[in-house]
Design an enzyme around this catalytic site. Structure first.
Site: not given
Length: 406
Positions: A31, A101, A125
């Site tokens: 990420k 996210s 997330s």
């Protein structure tokens, strides 16, 4: 899974960039909130917090040492401040969102581009996009996985964890990141799981509930007892305590930097930081006190049961062009709906796992969430593996594998 989005993850926004990787090893994606040596960490922003990483984040370094190779950085919304990931489409239905996210990480795993990806989970997330994309995601016990080299957002809630196709794969990676933790029993037979139905009663898509109830049936068939439990403090205060904490701490982290250079943000995160500076220290202290009380309530429940079983989300992936969903005959903001059932573990600090439990009649994935005692990730993954062995979850896995690269 929809054919249109199954070729390369660049077709639906999972990757910010691919890395050169001459080494051999197990590929994984990172990420864009975690440092990879020699690469620029962008945090999903036009400029805020950008930096060239001199060294790997500790979690990346630990995976490298275990024979894994980072091959790409995955898309994230600005400062990870969203339950949606801009530019990421859901692999099962490209007109629907992939969650956030850690949406890019979930998409990369769901499409088979990588077997595992690292994400961060503050309010949900990892679990939200994993559930929406039909893969597994593990939020570890808060504080057990190092966050050096990870962009801070809400330190009292931030965690780093894996997204993978199965609970067993999540556990393999988690043990590298955090150590072994508590061992799991040899069998699930005789375990007791709490079913806190009051957290979602009357506010859940019946198709999602059917899938999660089927997961409960699979566990019962394996010898697990499922009993009702009540979490009144969690039901009343988990979402508000978590949201207040996120607003306040993220503003403490980033408002000054944004004020110094407003070009560093351009989207929704600006409003979140502005809201955060309006949260008083007294309100923040109340929220943190509530969090302590909720954690104590969850600890107390674990004197009666071994883990909790609940839906990960009350809905499936929403159409990308809507900001609300209908639950219990009333419109509710998408953000509120996605966050409602992930908030408990985020606020209490307990580990939580989502596993792909099956497909709804519309062909969309639904996740089952397991919340456990601190450092009992292995037990959660054992239980998750039982759910994954059930017929609905196996059908989901076949549909996912049959439509994605091997």
């Amino acid at each position: 899974m929809h054919e249109e989005v199954c070729a390369l993850s660049t077709d639906f926004g999972a990757y910010v960039e691919r890395f050169p990787h001459p080494e051999t090893g197990i590929p994984f994606a990172v990420k864009d909130f975690l440092d990879v040596a020699g690469q620029t960490t962008r945090n999903g922003t036009p400029g805020l917090g950008h930096h060239l990483a001199a060294e790997d984040a500790e979690v990346v370094a630990r995976l490298r040492a275990a024979g894994y190779v980072p091959v790409a950085r995955t898309t994230v919304p600005e400062l990870a401040w969203s339950v949606r990931t801009p530019g990421c489409r859901n692999p099962w239905a490209p007109d629907r969102d992939a969650g956030g996210s850690s949406g890019g990480s979930a998409v990369a795993v769901a499409t088979g581009d990588v077997p595992v990806a690292l994400g961060t989970d503050t309010g949900g997330s990892i679990r939200i996009p994993a559930a929406l994309c039909g893969v597994a995601g593990l939020r570890p016990t808060h504080g057990t996985v190092p966050v050096r080299g990870v962009t801070p957002l809400v330190p009292s809630m931030d965690t780093v964890g894996p997204i993978a196709r199965t609970a067993a794969d999540c556990l393999t990676v988690h043990r590298i990141l955090a150590g072994d933790g508590e061992p799991a029993p040899d069998t699930v037979e005789g375990l007791r799981l709490g079913w806190p139905e009051h957290l979602w009663r009357g506010k859940i898509d019946p198709a999602v509930l059917e899938v999660v109830e089927s997961a409960a049936g699979t566990l019962r068939a394996a010898g697990v007892e499922i009993v009702p439990v009540e979490l009144p403090l969690g039901a009343r205060h988990a979402r508000s305590a978590g949201f207040t904490t996120m607003l306040y701490e993220s503003a403490q982290q980033w408002w000054q930097a944004y004020s110094d250079d407003p070009s560093g943000l351009r989207g929704r995160a600006i409003g979140q930081l502005k809201a955060g500076i309006e949260v008083s220290r007294d309100d923040y202290d109340v929220a943190r006190a509530r969090a302590v009380e909720i954690a104590g309530e969850v600890d107390a429940v674990f004197t009666e049961v071994d883990a909790l079983l609940m839906p990960t989300l009350p809905v499936t992936a929403a159409p990308a062009d809507t900001d609300t969903v209908e639950l219990g005959g009333r419109a509710e903001s998408l953000e509120n709906a996605y966050y409602r059932l992930t908030a408990l573990a985020s606020v209490s600090g307990h580990p939580a796992l989502t596993v792909p439990a099956g497909l709804t009649g519309a062909g969309l994935p639904a996740g089952a969430q397991l919340v456990g005692r601190r450092r009992q990730e292995a037990l959660l993954c054992l239980l998750g593996g039982v759910i994954e062995a059930g017929p609905p979850a196996r059908a989901l896995a076949r549909a996912r594998t049959g439509r994605t690269p091997s």
